[in-house]
Design a protein around this motif. Structure first.
Motif, PDB file in Angstrom:
ATOM      1  N   UNK A  39      -2.311   3.735 -11.121  1.00 44.25           N
ATOM      2  CA  UNK A  39      -1.959   5.143 -11.019  1.00 44.25           C
ATOM      3  C   UNK A  39      -2.533   5.903 -12.210  1.00 44.25           C
ATOM      4  N   UNK A  40      -3.028   7.099 -11.971  1.00 43.21           N
ATOM      5  CA  UNK A  40      -3.544   7.916 -13.076  1.00 43.21           C
ATOM      6  C   UNK A  40      -2.419   8.226 -14.063  1.00 43.21           C
ATOM      7  N   UNK A  41      -1.242   8.508 -13.529  1.00 45.80           N
ATOM      8  CA  UNK A  41      -0.050   8.740 -14.341  1.00 45.80           C
ATOM      9  C   UNK A  41       1.014   7.753 -13.897  1.00 45.80           C
TER      10      UNK A  41
ATOM     11  N   UNK B 148      -9.662  -1.770   2.012  1.00 48.25           N
ATOM     12  CA  UNK B 148      -9.458  -1.220   3.354  1.00 48.25           C
ATOM     13  C   UNK B 148      -7.969  -0.955   3.535  1.00 48.25           C
ATOM     14  N   UNK B 149      -7.584  -0.534   4.719  1.00 44.86           N
ATOM     15  CA  UNK B 149      -6.180  -0.276   5.016  1.00 44.86           C
ATOM     16  C   UNK B 149      -5.330  -1.538   4.905  1.00 44.86           C
ATOM     17  N   UNK B 150      -5.979  -2.719   4.934  1.00 41.72           N
ATOM     18  CA  UNK B 150      -5.228  -3.965   4.838  1.00 41.72           C
ATOM     19  C   UNK B 150      -5.440  -4.647   3.488  1.00 41.72           C
ATOM     20  N   UNK B 151      -5.868  -3.878   2.493  1.00 42.66           N
ATOM     21  CA  UNK B 151      -6.021  -4.470   1.170  1.00 42.66           C
ATOM     22  C   UNK B 151      -6.625  -3.513   0.177  1.00 42.66           C
ATOM     23  N   UNK B 152      -5.833  -3.082  -0.823  1.00 41.91           N
ATOM     24  CA  UNK B 152      -6.363  -2.143  -1.819  1.00 41.91           C
ATOM     25  C   UNK B 152      -6.083  -2.629  -3.246  1.00 41.91           C
ATOM     26  N   UNK B 153      -5.576  -3.851  -3.386  1.00 39.97           N
ATOM     27  CA  UNK B 153      -5.194  -4.318  -4.719  1.00 39.97           C
ATOM     28  C   UNK B 153      -5.991  -5.561  -5.135  1.00 39.97           C
ATOM     29  N   UNK B 154      -6.250  -5.657  -6.447  1.00 38.95           N
ATOM     30  CA  UNK B 154      -7.023  -6.775  -6.978  1.00 38.95           C
ATOM     31  C   UNK B 154      -6.102  -7.959  -7.263  1.00 38.95           C
ATOM     32  N   UNK B 155      -5.560  -8.470  -6.194  1.00 37.27           N
ATOM     33  CA  UNK B 155      -4.641  -9.604  -6.262  1.00 37.27           C
ATOM     34  C   UNK B 155      -5.165 -10.724  -5.374  1.00 37.27           C
TER      35      UNK B 155
ATOM     36  N   UNK C  78       0.846  -1.189   0.000  1.00 37.13           N
ATOM     37  CA  UNK C  78       0.000   0.000   0.000  1.00 37.13           C
ATOM     38  C   UNK C  78       0.886   1.246   0.000  1.00 37.13           C
ATOM     39  N   UNK C  79       1.894   1.227   0.875  1.00 37.68           N
ATOM     40  CA  UNK C  79       2.834   2.348   0.945  1.00 37.68           C
ATOM     41  C   UNK C  79       3.532   2.547  -0.394  1.00 37.68           C
ATOM     42  N   UNK C  80       3.914   1.443  -1.038  1.00 40.83           N
ATOM     43  CA  UNK C  80       4.557   1.525  -2.349  1.00 40.83           C
ATOM     44  C   UNK C  80       3.667   2.255  -3.341  1.00 40.83           C
ATOM     45  N   UNK C  81       2.392   1.908  -3.392  1.00 38.36           N
ATOM     46  CA  UNK C  81       1.490   2.564  -4.339  1.00 38.36           C
ATOM     47  C   UNK C  81       1.357   4.049  -4.044  1.00 38.36           C
ATOM     48  N   UNK C  82       1.187   4.413  -2.769  1.00 44.62           N
ATOM     49  CA  UNK C  82       1.024   5.821  -2.419  1.00 44.62           C
ATOM     50  C   UNK C  82       2.283   6.619  -2.761  1.00 44.62           C
ATOM     51  N   UNK C  83       3.447   6.019  -2.536  1.00 43.56           N
ATOM     52  CA  UNK C  83       4.711   6.693  -2.850  1.00 43.56           C
ATOM     53  C   UNK C  83       4.854   6.873  -4.364  1.00 43.56           C
ATOM     54  N   UNK C  84       4.524   5.832  -5.126  1.00 40.71           N
ATOM     55  CA  UNK C  84       4.591   5.928  -6.584  1.00 40.71           C
ATOM     56  C   UNK C  84       3.627   7.005  -7.095  1.00 40.71           C
TER      57      UNK C  84
ATOM     58  N   UNK D 276       6.116  -2.614 -10.993  1.00 46.08           N
ATOM     59  CA  UNK D 276       5.829  -2.710 -12.425  1.00 46.08           C
ATOM     60  C   UNK D 276       4.364  -3.071 -12.659  1.00 46.08           C
ATOM     61  N   UNK D 277       3.833  -3.949 -11.803  1.00 47.08           N
ATOM     62  CA  UNK D 277       2.420  -4.340 -11.879  1.00 47.08           C
ATOM     63  C   UNK D 277       1.519  -3.127 -11.651  1.00 47.08           C
ATOM     64  N   UNK D 278       1.836  -2.301 -10.651  1.00 50.62           N
ATOM     65  CA  UNK D 278       1.029  -1.113 -10.372  1.00 50.62           C
ATOM     66  C   UNK D 278       1.037  -0.154 -11.548  1.00 50.62           C
TER      67      UNK D 278
END
Length: 409
Positions: A220-222, A192-199, A151-157, A212-214
């Motif tokens: 991400x919009x961009x 939720x805070x413990x899951x935001x990805x369709x995996x 989750x942190x990785x996605x927010x940082x990206x 790379x998957x994200x």
């Protein structure tokens, strides 16, 4: 003559830095020499020149090391200008309990500001990134949807993409990379805070692969500009013993390997070892007295679990500290039988699955699993074989997507 002396001084500085890099990398030979695996962070020769002269932000915690020394301390000693450190759940030093609020602070050793990315401020903002030329991500993950580092990785990206910053990822092995299993989350209501990805519950990717998957799957919009320092001499089937505990309650390799199977119990009436020094290796509840001989008592432990389920009550259940992990690895599956067994043994089945916490109209168990189907199947007495069969369409679709982003065999 002056120019010659300046050139000579520069050469000596470079040699000194190279020696320091070699010394830092050699600190991890105890791990690397046994497995042949060399983490991205330990390959300083591949990225140190890229950091020189830049203002660096580092997303890190206690698992972020070069050799056996903190990446922050190592990079500072190598002349890298780290202006800010961002810490995920459990904090930069990894001493905060699960879900605990972690505040911003200043690192006592280096004086570098530490920004918490867990709680209200999950994503670096424009102001926090303004004085940074390059952001570096170096955190050990364990390969589960409900382990919040991704989750942190996605927010940082997302923050990097929005603010025109590049992200350098120092990749690390996934100790659970052998397994891609469990239900695939497909409905936004289970986010939720413990899951935001369709995996699936376990995705079988490293942090670099997940990045790379994200990017590739439109999270991400961009898309974020990323550069990955790959793990050397590594494939997904290799075992990897983590040199440092990735979080307070994953304090043994046994716990790391059992985590994908035992973390499911956090949405049930079963205590999964929190409140003991054996988390994620034992399971139990007071209501199982007389059904199991093994017992233990969860207590408040600062920095690990202050309010564990069934605090100060004797729990009875399963002792998995000596469970043969090779069985899990060979099966390439999470263990579902323990969940079915303890549900069947639990006398008050109506209260086995706990109500929602983060979202009151969705069970806490469903939020963790990413669907309500597994809970309903267990209550209905569906066999393990049939439950697994119901996962297959989603798993096969995800595995085909995953293949596009793999960096390792």
């Amino acid at each position: 003559m002056i120019r010659y002396i300046a050139i000579l001084f520069t050469m000596l500085q470079t040699i000194g830095s190279a020696e320091c890099v070699a010394q830092n990398a050699s600190l991890n030979q105890g791990v690397s020499s046994r497995t042949g695996i060399i983490t991205g962070a330990d390959q300083t020769e591949k990225y140190l020149p890229y950091l020189k002269g830049k203002r660096i932000g580092l997303v890190a915690n206690q698992s972020s090391v070069i050799g056996s020394v903190s990446s922050v301390d190592s990079l500072v000693s190598l002349g890298i200008k780290i202006v800010k450190v961002f810490g995920p759940e459990h904090g930069f030093r990894g001493n905060a309990s699960n879900g605990a609020v972690v505040n911003n602070e200043t690192d006592a050793k280096t004086g570098i500001p530490i920004i918490s990315l867990y709680g209200k401020n999950q994503k670096p903002n424009k102001e926090q990134l303004a004085d940074i030329d390059l952001l570096v991500f170096d955190i050990q993950d364990v390969g589960c949807r409900y382990y919040t580092n991704i989750n942190t990785l996605e927010y940082v990206m997302e923050a990097c993409a929005e603010n025109g910053k590049e992200l350098l990822i120092l990749d690390r092995p996934n100790p659970n990379a052998y397994v891609v299993d469990g239900p695939v989350m497909t409905d936004d209501k289970f986010k939720s805070a413990i899951g935001i990805h369709y995996t699936p519950m376990t995705h079988g990717m490293t942090i670099g692969e997940f990045a790379q998957y994200l990017n590739g799957e439109g999270y991400l919009e961009t898309p974020c500009k990323i550069k990955i320092i790959k793990v050397a001499n590594y494939n997904h089937d290799m075992s990897y013993v983590l040199p440092i505990n990735p979080s307070p309650n994953l304090n043994t390799q046994q716990a790391v390997m059992l985590f994908p199977s035992l973390c499911m119990f956090e949405g049930t009436a079963i205590n999964e070892g929190r409140g003991t020094y054996m988390p994620f290796t034992i399971l139990g509840a007071p209501a199982l007295k007389g059904r199991y001989a093994f017992s233990y008592k969860p207590e408040s432990i600062s920095g690990m679990s202050e309010r564990p389920n069934h605090k100060d009550s004797v729990c009875y259940g399963l002792d998995l500290r000596n469970y043969d992990i090779d069985k899990l690895v060979k099966s390439r599956q999470i263990n579902l039988s323990w969940l079915i067994e303890l549900y069947n043994a639990y006398p008050d089945k109506a209260n086995f699955f706990t109500p929602g916490r983060a979202n009151q109209d969705v069970s806490a168990f469903d939020l963790r699993i990413g669907t309500d189907q597994l809970r309903k199947q267990i209550i209905a007495g569906v066999s393990e074989a049939d439950i697994r069969k119901s996962w297959e369409p989603g798993l096969q679709k995800f595995k085909a997507i995953r293949m596009k982003y793999l960096l390792y065999p």
